[in-house]
Design a protein around this motif. Structure first.
Motif, PDB file in Angstrom:
ATOM      1  N   ASN A  80      24.449 -28.540  21.910  1.00 12.29           N
ATOM      2  CA  ASN A  80      25.390 -27.778  22.416  1.00 12.29           C
ATOM      3  C   ASN A  80      26.693 -27.825  21.582  1.00 12.29           C
ATOM      4  N   LYS A  81      27.041 -29.188  21.150  1.00 14.99           N
ATOM      5  CA  LYS A  81      28.458 -29.161  20.357  1.00 14.99           C
ATOM      6  C   LYS A  81      28.033 -28.745  18.984  1.00 14.99           C
ATOM      7  N   SER A  82      26.772 -28.883  18.538  1.00 14.33           N
ATOM      8  CA  SER A  82      26.433 -28.440  17.220  1.00 14.33           C
ATOM      9  C   SER A  82      26.403 -26.996  16.997  1.00 14.33           C
ATOM     10  N   ILE A  83      25.980 -26.308  18.030  1.00 15.35           N
ATOM     11  CA  ILE A  83      26.028 -25.046  17.881  1.00 15.35           C
ATOM     12  C   ILE A  83      27.606 -24.466  18.114  1.00 15.35           C
ATOM     13  N   GLY A  84      28.359 -25.057  18.725  1.00 12.08           N
ATOM     14  CA  GLY A  84      29.874 -24.567  18.728  1.00 12.08           C
ATOM     15  C   GLY A  84      30.300 -25.000  17.527  1.00 12.08           C
ATOM     16  N   MET A  85      30.274 -26.176  16.736  1.00 16.86           N
ATOM     17  CA  MET A  85      30.918 -26.297  15.752  1.00 16.86           C
ATOM     18  C   MET A  85      30.464 -25.403  14.425  1.00 16.86           C
ATOM     19  N   THR A  86      29.173 -25.358  14.224  1.00 15.00           N
ATOM     20  CA  THR A  86      28.556 -24.461  13.305  1.00 15.00           C
ATOM     21  C   THR A  86      29.157 -23.022  13.588  1.00 15.00           C
ATOM     22  N   ASN A  87      29.035 -22.550  14.754  1.00 13.18           N
ATOM     23  CA  ASN A  87      29.469 -21.161  14.966  1.00 13.18           C
ATOM     24  C   ASN A  87      30.874 -20.811  14.501  1.00 13.18           C
ATOM     25  N   PHE A  88      31.674 -21.995  14.720  1.00  8.52           N
ATOM     26  CA  PHE A  88      33.218 -21.947  14.242  1.00  8.52           C
ATOM     27  C   PHE A  88      33.286 -22.044  12.867  1.00  8.52           C
ATOM     28  N   LEU A  89      32.500 -22.877  12.342  1.00  6.47           N
ATOM     29  CA  LEU A  89      32.436 -23.042  10.906  1.00  6.47           C
ATOM     30  C   LEU A  89      32.080 -21.574  10.064  1.00  6.47           C
ATOM     31  N   GLU A  90      31.053 -20.668  10.507  1.00  5.01           N
ATOM     32  CA  GLU A  90      30.774 -19.565  10.281  1.00  5.01           C
ATOM     33  C   GLU A  90      31.863 -18.519  10.437  1.00  5.01           C
ATOM     34  N   PHE A  91      32.597 -18.484  11.731  1.00  5.60           N
ATOM     35  CA  PHE A  91      33.696 -17.873  11.866  1.00  5.60           C
ATOM     36  C   PHE A  91      34.887 -18.104  10.814  1.00  5.60           C
ATOM     37  N   LEU A  92      35.104 -19.315  10.411  1.00  3.28           N
ATOM     38  CA  LEU A  92      36.148 -19.597   9.427  1.00  3.28           C
ATOM     39  C   LEU A  92      35.565 -18.750   8.236  1.00  3.28           C
ATOM     40  N   LEU A  93      34.502 -19.163   7.779  1.00  2.00           N
ATOM     41  CA  LEU A  93      34.102 -18.513   6.347  1.00  2.00           C
ATOM     42  C   LEU A  93      34.174 -17.164   6.357  1.00  2.00           C
ATOM     43  N   GLN A  94      33.984 -16.640   7.431  1.00  5.04           N
ATOM     44  CA  GLN A  94      34.275 -15.097   7.444  1.00  5.04           C
ATOM     45  C   GLN A  94      35.528 -14.548   6.969  1.00  5.04           C
ATOM     46  N   GLN A  95      36.548 -15.342   7.417  1.00  6.20           N
ATOM     47  CA  GLN A  95      37.841 -14.971   7.211  1.00  6.20           C
ATOM     48  C   GLN A  95      38.319 -15.191   5.757  1.00  6.20           C
ATOM     49  N   LEU A  96      37.450 -15.907   5.021  1.00  4.18           N
ATOM     50  CA  LEU A  96      37.854 -16.142   3.466  1.00  4.18           C
ATOM     51  C   LEU A  96      38.001 -14.829   2.703  1.00  4.18           C
TER      52      LEU A  96
END
Length: 422
Positions: A328-344
């Motif tokens: 559950n934590k892994s999904i949250g962190m990787t989703n957060f990473l994906e979201f941040l990368l989309q801001q670049l």
């Protein structure tokens, strides 16, 4: 969850994290006097702090007990593999009778193929993913040759469609059905090391069985990353390493699963070894191999205590944390990473890992159109540890046992700075 690209948001998520205490149980590499931003658990997990004491215990027992350590050590060495297989039951979705730890991944893959790849003149083909990790490719190639077949005709590789990076499940199933009369074995990686795609193990297994073939999986990038249900999914066999998400240390002992329908069959073919022999008669030293009626019947030699001790120590933390909570934590962190990368902005890359969190683990693979190695070096210089895979991917993997949302955000800050100076 609705994400926000801010350090405050990352801190808030870390404060809410019920697993945050486990970060303190690991040792981080140092860069310029600070903990490195370590997002490379997909390649080698960090060292748990409890490993040192665990090794010292075995050293003390070796010193004090010598050979009597096999039955007189604090953790008797005769049964050492079981101290690791028991915690793996919840992680791998199997009974302890279906699991063992032994050898290394590719050695175990060869042993399993010697049992499960039984080609005939008509049914001799192996289906695998195109772009599988090289050791899998080499193992299949040489096994096919060992049985007298030509890899060009005996190995079928499933590729992504033109212009795509991922392999469609329907294409895998269609090829299995099409080759049903000639297929002996379906052997896939659970997660493709390059793209990070998590394959549909139950669907592939069911299709293989309908075709009359065995189904086996290399779970190197799955074990400790995504909880699986190998028994319920009716997988015939699986192998994995333990130095990635399981934090077993460099070159740590590998693991193997054999479904109980095969493991309990003493007549099922396998290569014999002393440690795989039935324990009740092992020390009679008689001729005639009588395998254990479980996965340990594939073991060859005495338990590799000093190559298992770090894994044993790490698995104690997994038992405490729980694989479901870690996922559950892994999904949250990787989703957060994906979201941040989309801001670049200002940096030319594509995330080639599936965007559906159920089709990936912790890893995101960033395919760079140009300057990828240069950008990787800049990340390294800035205190980030991630890895590069030819021809153009940087793999980024926040491991839930020891990584934080702040790690993910600081990675984003650094790559955003690199992009602004590009």
């Amino acid at each position: 969850m609705e994400y926000v690209a801010s350090l405050a948001f990352a801190k808030e998520q870390d404060q809410k994290d019920p697993l945050r205490k486990f970060r303190e149980q690991f040792l981080f590499p140092q860069r310029k006097g600070k903990d490195a931003i370590y997002l490379c658990g997909n390649s080698l997990g960090l060292q748990p702090r409890n490993v040192k004491a665990a090794i010292e215990q075995e050293l003390a027992d070796w010193q004090q007990c010598a050979v009597e350590g096999y039955w007189g050590a604090k953790h008797p060495w005769l049964y050492y593999q079981q101290y690791c297989s028991k915690p793996l039951t919840s992680i791998m979705g199997a009974s302890q009778q279906e699991l063992t730890v032994m050898n290394t991944l590719t050695v175990n893959l060869h042993f399993m193929m010697l049992s499960f790849y039984k080609p005939t003149k008509q049914r001799f083909k192996v289906l695998m993913e195109a772009g599988a990790f090289p050791s899998d490719q080499y193992a299949v190639e040489t096994q096919v040759k060992f049985h007298g077949f030509d890899p060009e005709s005996a190995i079928i590789e499933v590729s992504p469609r033109p212009g795509e990076q991922l392999i469609r499940t329907e294409d895998i199933l269609e090829i299995i059905n099409r080759e049903s009369n000639s297929l002996a074995l379906v052997l896939f990686g659970g997660i493709n090391y390059y793209t990070g795609q998590f394959f549909d193990i139950p669907a592939i297994t069911a299709a293989a069985h309908r075709a009359g073939a065995y189904a086996g999986f290399d779970l190197a990038h799955v074990a400790g990353n995504i909880p699986v249900q190998l028994h319920d999914w009716d997988v015939d066999f699986a192998v994995w390493c333990s130095y990635k998400y399981l934090n077993g240390g460099p070159g740590a002992v590998g693991g193997a699963f054999v479904h109980e329908k095969h493991a309990g069959n003493r007549g099922f073919p396998r290569l014999g070894g002393w440690w795989g022999n039935e324990e009740r008669i092992r020390f009679k030293m008689e001729k005639g191999f009588v395998p254990k009626d479980n996965a340990e019947g594939w073991q060859q030699s005495t338990a590799q205590v000093f190559n298992m001790v770090s894994l044993k120590a790490s698995l104690e933390l997994f038992e405490e944390a729980g694989i479901k909570a870690l996922r559950n934590k892994s999904i949250g962190m990787t989703n957060f990473l994906e979201f941040l990368l989309q801001q670049l902005k200002g940096i030319n890359f594509e995330i080639i890992t599936p965007n559906n969190c159920n089709e990936r683990g912790a890893q995101l693979s960033l395919l760079f159109k140009d300057k990828g190695k240069e950008i990787h070096q800049q990340m390294t210089d800035a205190g980030i540890i991630v890895d590069w895979r030819e021809p153009g991917v940087i793999r980024v993997s926040p491991a839930p046992m020891y990584n934080s949302y702040q790690d993910v955000f600081h990675f984003y800050e650094i790559i955003a700075n690199i992009a602004s100076n590009a």
